[in-house]
Motif scaffolding. Sequence first.
Motif, short mmCIF file in Angstrom:
data_model
loop_
_atom_site.label_atom_id
_atom_site.label_comp_id
_atom_site.label_asym_id
_atom_site.label_seq_id
_atom_site.Cartn_x
_atom_site.Cartn_y
_atom_site.Cartn_z
N THR B 281 37.93 -40.08 -27.89
CA THR B 281 38.64 -38.84 -27.55
C THR B 281 37.69 -37.65 -27.48
O THR B 281 38.08 -36.58 -27.00
N GLY B 282 36.48 -37.82 -27.94
CA GLY B 282 35.41 -36.84 -27.71
C GLY B 282 35.67 -35.44 -28.23
O GLY B 282 35.06 -34.49 -27.72
N GLY B 283 36.54 -35.26 -29.19
CA GLY B 283 36.78 -33.91 -29.72
C GLY B 283 38.17 -33.39 -29.39
O GLY B 283 38.56 -32.31 -29.83
N LEU B 284 38.93 -34.17 -28.62
CA LEU B 284 40.25 -33.69 -28.18
C LEU B 284 41.21 -33.50 -29.34
O LEU B 284 41.98 -32.53 -29.38
N VAL B 304 32.21 -35.66 -33.76
CA VAL B 304 32.34 -36.42 -32.52
C VAL B 304 31.15 -37.36 -32.45
O VAL B 304 30.06 -36.97 -32.04
N TYR B 306 29.83 -39.87 -30.67
CA TYR B 306 30.00 -40.56 -29.39
C TYR B 306 29.02 -41.72 -29.28
O TYR B 306 29.35 -42.76 -28.74
N SER B 307 27.83 -41.56 -29.83
CA SER B 307 26.85 -42.66 -29.79
C SER B 307 26.95 -43.46 -31.08
O SER B 307 27.37 -42.95 -32.13
N GLY B 357 37.31 -46.22 -20.70
CA GLY B 357 37.08 -46.70 -19.34
C GLY B 357 36.39 -45.68 -18.47
O GLY B 357 35.98 -44.62 -18.97
N PRO B 358 36.20 -45.91 -17.20
CA PRO B 358 36.68 -47.10 -16.47
C PRO B 358 35.86 -48.36 -16.77
O PRO B 358 36.33 -49.46 -16.47
N ARG B 391 40.98 -43.03 -17.52
CA ARG B 391 40.19 -42.52 -18.64
C ARG B 391 40.88 -41.36 -19.37
O ARG B 391 41.01 -41.36 -20.59
N ASN B 392 41.33 -40.38 -18.60
CA ASN B 392 41.93 -39.21 -19.23
C ASN B 392 43.26 -39.55 -19.89
O ASN B 392 43.62 -38.98 -20.92
N GLN B 395 42.55 -41.13 -23.16
CA GLN B 395 42.16 -40.10 -24.12
C GLN B 395 43.39 -39.33 -24.63
O GLN B 395 43.54 -39.08 -25.82
N GLU B 396 44.28 -38.96 -23.71
CA GLU B 396 45.48 -38.21 -24.10
C GLU B 396 46.40 -39.06 -24.99
O GLU B 396 46.94 -38.57 -25.98
#
Lengths: 413, 413
Positions: B281-284, B304, B306-307, B357-358, B391-392, B395-396
């Motif tokens: 979600t990268g911070g969402l 976040v 991510y890695s 994804g994708p 993808r979005n 995330q949502e």
Amino acid sequence: MIGEIIAIGDELTSGRILNTTSYFAASQLFAAGHEVAAMTTIGDDPVLIGTTLLNSLHRADFVIVTGGLGGTSDDLTTEAVADALDRPSTFYPEILEQIRTHSKNAPEQVRLSLEKLAWLPAGAHALKYDAGMAGYFLVHEGKPIFFLPGIPHEMKQLLVETVLSRLAVWEGEDARLVRQRVYRVAGLSETEINDLIGRGGDDDKRIKIGYYPVFPEVQVSLTVAAGNEPEIDALFAAADGRIRRILGLNIFGGPDETLEGVVGQSLGRCGLSLAVAESCTGGLIAHRITRVAGSSVYFYGGIVAYSNLLKEQLLGVSGTTIAQFGAVSAETARAMAEGVRRVTGADLGLSVTGIAGPTGGSPDKPVGTVCFALATNDGCREYRFLFNGDRNQVQEASCLTGLDLIRRHLAGG
Amino acid sequence: MIGEIIAIGDELTSGRILNTTSYFAASQLFAAGHEVAAMTTIGDDPVLIGTTLLNSLHRADFVIVTGGLGGTSDDLTTEAVADALDRPSTFYPEILEQIRTHSKNAPEQVRLSLEKLAWLPAGAHALKYDAGMAGYFLVHEGKPIFFLPGIPHEMKQLLVETVLSRLAVWEGEDARLVRQRVYRVAGLSETEINDLIGRGGDDDKRIKIGYYPVFPEVQVSLTVAAGNEPEIDALFAAADGRIRRILGLNIFGGPDETLEGVVGQSLGRCGLSLAVAESCTGGLIAHRITRVAGSSVYFYGGIVAYSNLLKEQLLGVSGTTIAQFGAVSAETARAMAEGVRRVTGADLGLSVTGIAGPTGGSPDKPVGTVCFALATNDGCREYRFLFNGDRNQVQEASCLTGLDLIRRHLAGG
């Protein structure tokens, strides 16, 4: 010219789907110098489609109709139009050929339903039938009518690629061709842009420049109309060159580009990695970056240091810096940016700390005060901005600005 | 009944502002059992306002007109309506009194311009003139017409509070009163909700239940119409009770509540603090939480990661856990949640790690696979979901689900 827009679909009149295509068409037509008198949204009702079209034709110089052109049984636009205009449905074998070519991998049932698209009202001309985009054009009693798909991205593409230029042709000899470009701008307000480049049309009616604040950015549109290819090439190149020269680095991309996408491409091109330390944006910048597929290549991650304690513990900001200068200060921003760069090992460290409101402001640092820092191999630079708006607007403006600082740095600005 | 909606304003036909009020009205009318035949958007043009209104009145059972009711010179709706319906503008002293009371602190110039609002077409009844909300109602040739302000929040409030019940009265003796409630639901699909509670109207036409997927959540609306107060009280209480009993904890709030707001209130009530560790979600999630003013009281911050390297360095996830189970696994999610709780000192640690994804999917873990963990004082629970969409959307959906896990935990679910 004066136009009307008709959008067709039960999903619109029942409030299931918000109609954004009419709005898009209105803004594009306005930018191209036309006036939209009325936009009507109706359900898939053949009688109402017919009477609405006749009403609009009676009042306007041209009409754009969207929706109801598909191959299923609830797509009734073409039949209704054929009846209302007394132009019997006619089979166009060349359209069927195009559809067959483009749908050869589709399931049998889909291919059969698509054949309905080859029947148009007599006298219609196909606009473009590739990539499944059905749209046509006909002239009735001297007025052009455009029929476009209801699917937003198809409708928008056909409008920009075919409708605007045909309307320009319609206007007469002085405007046989039309070309349009949209520039997305960060870092300047609508008023500042206007002061810098004007509207363009004061001395040459062939050139129109429009500004649309799409918070927190501003979009600039250039529309050029001319009588022949060499003339439009020359006019467009000159106007485009002038806009690019004046706005320079403030332009971050075209209509289909996002700021986070542009930043990602630049990072990829430079072979650099990024990490972010966010306070008032609360993770929004990191999220925006990770909306881009493949962002894991250049984005290591972020730290949302919402409390002062986390700024110290996770980013190594010293308690005395916060105590002396405040959590919202160039000094704290610098320590956050350097800290996130250090703990993640990324090449670039961006930080943002500010007062999003509604409370927390002071005379020195009112609500909307936001400090940024960008730490790189070459050192660290700090920035301070004051944004207007409510809490969410300050967060959105801060996100745009933070991403834009990275973009400008990578572009050498 | 069959209705039409007319929205008035040059800002709409020029494409400067997207018309959302007609869409809102259409969805509310649909939920209340009405059919919207046409929605028309026109500029501030008196002649066109008049002809459009007469056309709509001719076709429909009722008409809702929004916009152009203000006190400035480009607000032309009332004059145009007075002309078109041959109902001369009439001065209503009691309305001026109300306006004066509510604007007594406004500058002189504003107060003078507001006096224009006390002039209505003959036969009109003010809907509600407090808090600056101008709106009126008149019956012309046996059909009700509602005039509402163009400002979205004022329009929506007047529509819900006054128009829907007056329309129900209009429908006759069986439906003198109407009451509506919207429930926001997380964790169930539209189909699942339908299977659980049905549409409600099969055996009792006074009760209507509608479902609207507003990705990633679903909204359920209950509309009850009845002849008198005791009857509607009883019907509404029974239907509301049934919906609440069946959907239970899946209901997270009403139309004006957000999930992050509900979570914030619960955390505040329990005196607990929260930190989040996000990957896909990268911070969402952190951003959504910090959209709420005052969230700094309970939200410490987030990481976040991510890695994979940051999952190890910042959250203390062991390299062998990632190597053995994968970055997207219940085990890694657990280590992330426990890690963020440990490094921030928060009471609750939520983690999310998934494949948005994708690319990145596998037969075992296809795109859309997302693992969550919630670490608390009482231990840690893990969850695994498979979401559909791009993808979005993944995330949502992950953000909604992550917040919802906190809400359910705090509610004891």
